[in-house]
Each structure stands twice: as structure tokens, then as C-alpha cells.
Design a protein around this motif. Structure first.
Motif, PDB file in Angstrom:
ATOM      1  N   LYS A   1      26.460  40.964  32.080  1.00 35.33           N
ATOM      2  CA  LYS A   1      27.556  41.648  31.322  1.00 35.33           C
ATOM      3  C   LYS A   1      28.385  42.031  32.563  1.00 35.33           C
ATOM      4  O   LYS A   1      29.719  41.627  32.453  1.00 35.33           O
TER       5      LYS A   1
ATOM      6  N   ALA B   1      30.112  38.598  33.679  1.00 33.34           N
ATOM      7  CA  ALA B   1      30.959  38.110  32.712  1.00 33.34           C
ATOM      8  C   ALA B   1      32.174  39.004  33.030  1.00 33.34           C
ATOM      9  O   ALA B   1      33.521  38.634  33.088  1.00 33.34           O
ATOM     10  N   ASP B   2      32.308  40.531  33.065  1.00 32.48           N
ATOM     11  CA  ASP B   2      33.076  41.141  33.460  1.00 32.48           C
ATOM     12  C   ASP B   2      34.152  40.912  34.945  1.00 32.48           C
ATOM     13  O   ASP B   2      35.263  41.038  34.989  1.00 32.48           O
ATOM     14  N   LYS B   3      33.392  40.576  35.751  1.00 31.25           N
ATOM     15  CA  LYS B   3      33.980  40.073  37.027  1.00 31.25           C
ATOM     16  C   LYS B   3      34.780  38.950  37.067  1.00 31.25           C
ATOM     17  O   LYS B   3      35.842  38.655  37.751  1.00 31.25           O
ATOM     18  N   ASN B   4      34.390  37.763  36.158  1.00 27.99           N
ATOM     19  CA  ASN B   4      35.222  36.910  35.818  1.00 27.99           C
ATOM     20  C   ASN B   4      36.435  36.661  34.907  1.00 27.99           C
ATOM     21  O   ASN B   4      37.235  36.070  34.806  1.00 27.99           O
ATOM     22  N   LYS B   5      36.775  38.172  34.285  1.00 25.82           N
ATOM     23  CA  LYS B   5      37.920  38.336  33.481  1.00 25.82           C
ATOM     24  C   LYS B   5      38.945  38.535  34.401  1.00 25.82           C
ATOM     25  O   LYS B   5      38.917  39.088  35.365  1.00 25.82           O
ATOM     26  N   THR B   6      40.274  38.312  34.044  1.00 28.36           N
ATOM     27  CA  THR B   6      41.490  38.655  34.714  1.00 28.36           C
ATOM     28  C   THR B   6      41.603  39.909  34.401  1.00 28.36           C
ATOM     29  O   THR B   6      41.085  40.720  33.384  1.00 28.36           O
ATOM     30  N   ARG B   7      42.726  40.591  35.328  1.00 25.98           N
ATOM     31  CA  ARG B   7      43.029  41.781  35.345  1.00 25.98           C
ATOM     32  C   ARG B   7      43.535  42.168  33.822  1.00 25.98           C
ATOM     33  O   ARG B   7      43.578  43.261  33.217  1.00 25.98           O
TER      34      ARG B   7
ATOM     35  N   GLN C   1      43.185  40.650  31.109  1.00 23.61           N
ATOM     36  CA  GLN C   1      41.822  40.562  29.781  1.00 23.61           C
ATOM     37  C   GLN C   1      41.205  41.947  29.994  1.00 23.61           C
ATOM     38  O   GLN C   1      40.901  42.648  28.844  1.00 23.61           O
ATOM     39  N   ARG C   2      40.994  42.362  31.188  1.00 27.49           N
ATOM     40  CA  ARG C   2      40.413  43.583  31.383  1.00 27.49           C
ATOM     41  C   ARG C   2      41.297  44.855  30.722  1.00 27.49           C
ATOM     42  O   ARG C   2      40.772  45.789  29.816  1.00 27.49           O
TER      43      ARG C   2
ATOM     44  N   GLU D   1      41.423  44.545  26.678  1.00 29.15           N
ATOM     45  CA  GLU D   1      40.012  45.130  26.290  1.00 29.15           C
ATOM     46  C   GLU D   1      40.019  46.453  26.063  1.00 29.15           C
ATOM     47  O   GLU D   1      39.794  47.249  25.338  1.00 29.15           O
TER      48      GLU D   1
END
Length: 94
Positions: free
Chosen positions: A16, A19-25, A27-28, A31
């Protein structure tokens, strides 16, 4: 058996985090904003007599944000002001 369960939980947590590290700013932030909106509705239903500014204050403390930021997120203005796509669109909105 117990250590096997512990290692599975640790692996799931690591997946998890990756997966969070692979998201763009963006996207975070989207969310996070969705979580804030869901939590606002949940608190409204749980405490129907509370004023909205009291719920915003609770959310600000919970998500470590200012009250103004939470109010903007709930008003739907956050993305419009902080994720401008182009200058041309900004001039059209005026």
C-alpha cells in the motif's frame, strides 16, 4: 502461524505504501478531498444538530489542515484554484 499472519500484514502495508508513492500529487490530494467529503457527511449524519463550522473544525484537526482549506474543499473550489490547467481557461472563467 502467528508470524506468518504478521508477515502477510506487513507485506500488505508495504504494498500500500509503494502504491501511494507511485501516485501523483494531484491524485493524493483528490483522494484526500474525497475522504474529507465522506467524513463530513458521516459526521453530519452522526451529529445532525452540529453546525457546519463545528464539523469543519473537527475535520481540520483530524486531517491537519486549516479550517479555511477544509471549507474550500467542501465548497469544491480547491481544485479550481490550485490545479489550474492553463492560463487560457483562467481568462475564460472571469
Amino acid at each position: 502461524m502467528v508470524s506468518d499472519i504478521g508477515s502477510r500484514l506487513k507485506n500488505n502495508q508495504n504494498q500500500k505504501i509503494m502504491a501511494d508513492k507511485n501516485k501523483t500529487r494531484r491524485q493524493r490530494i483528490v483522494e484526500r478531498n474525497q475522504k474529507i467529503e465522506k467524513q463530513f457527511i458521516k459526521l453530519q449524519n452522526k451529529h445532525p444538530r452540529w453546525r457546519s463550522d463545528a464539523i469543519i473544525e473537527v475535520l481540520a484537526d483530524e486531517f491537519f489542515l486549516s479550517k479555511a482549506t477544509v471549507a474550500h474543499i467542501l465548497a469544491g473550489h480547491y481544485e479550481r484554484f490550485f490545479f489550474k490547467t492553463s492560463k487560457k481557461e483562467d481568462h475564460e472563467n472571469i
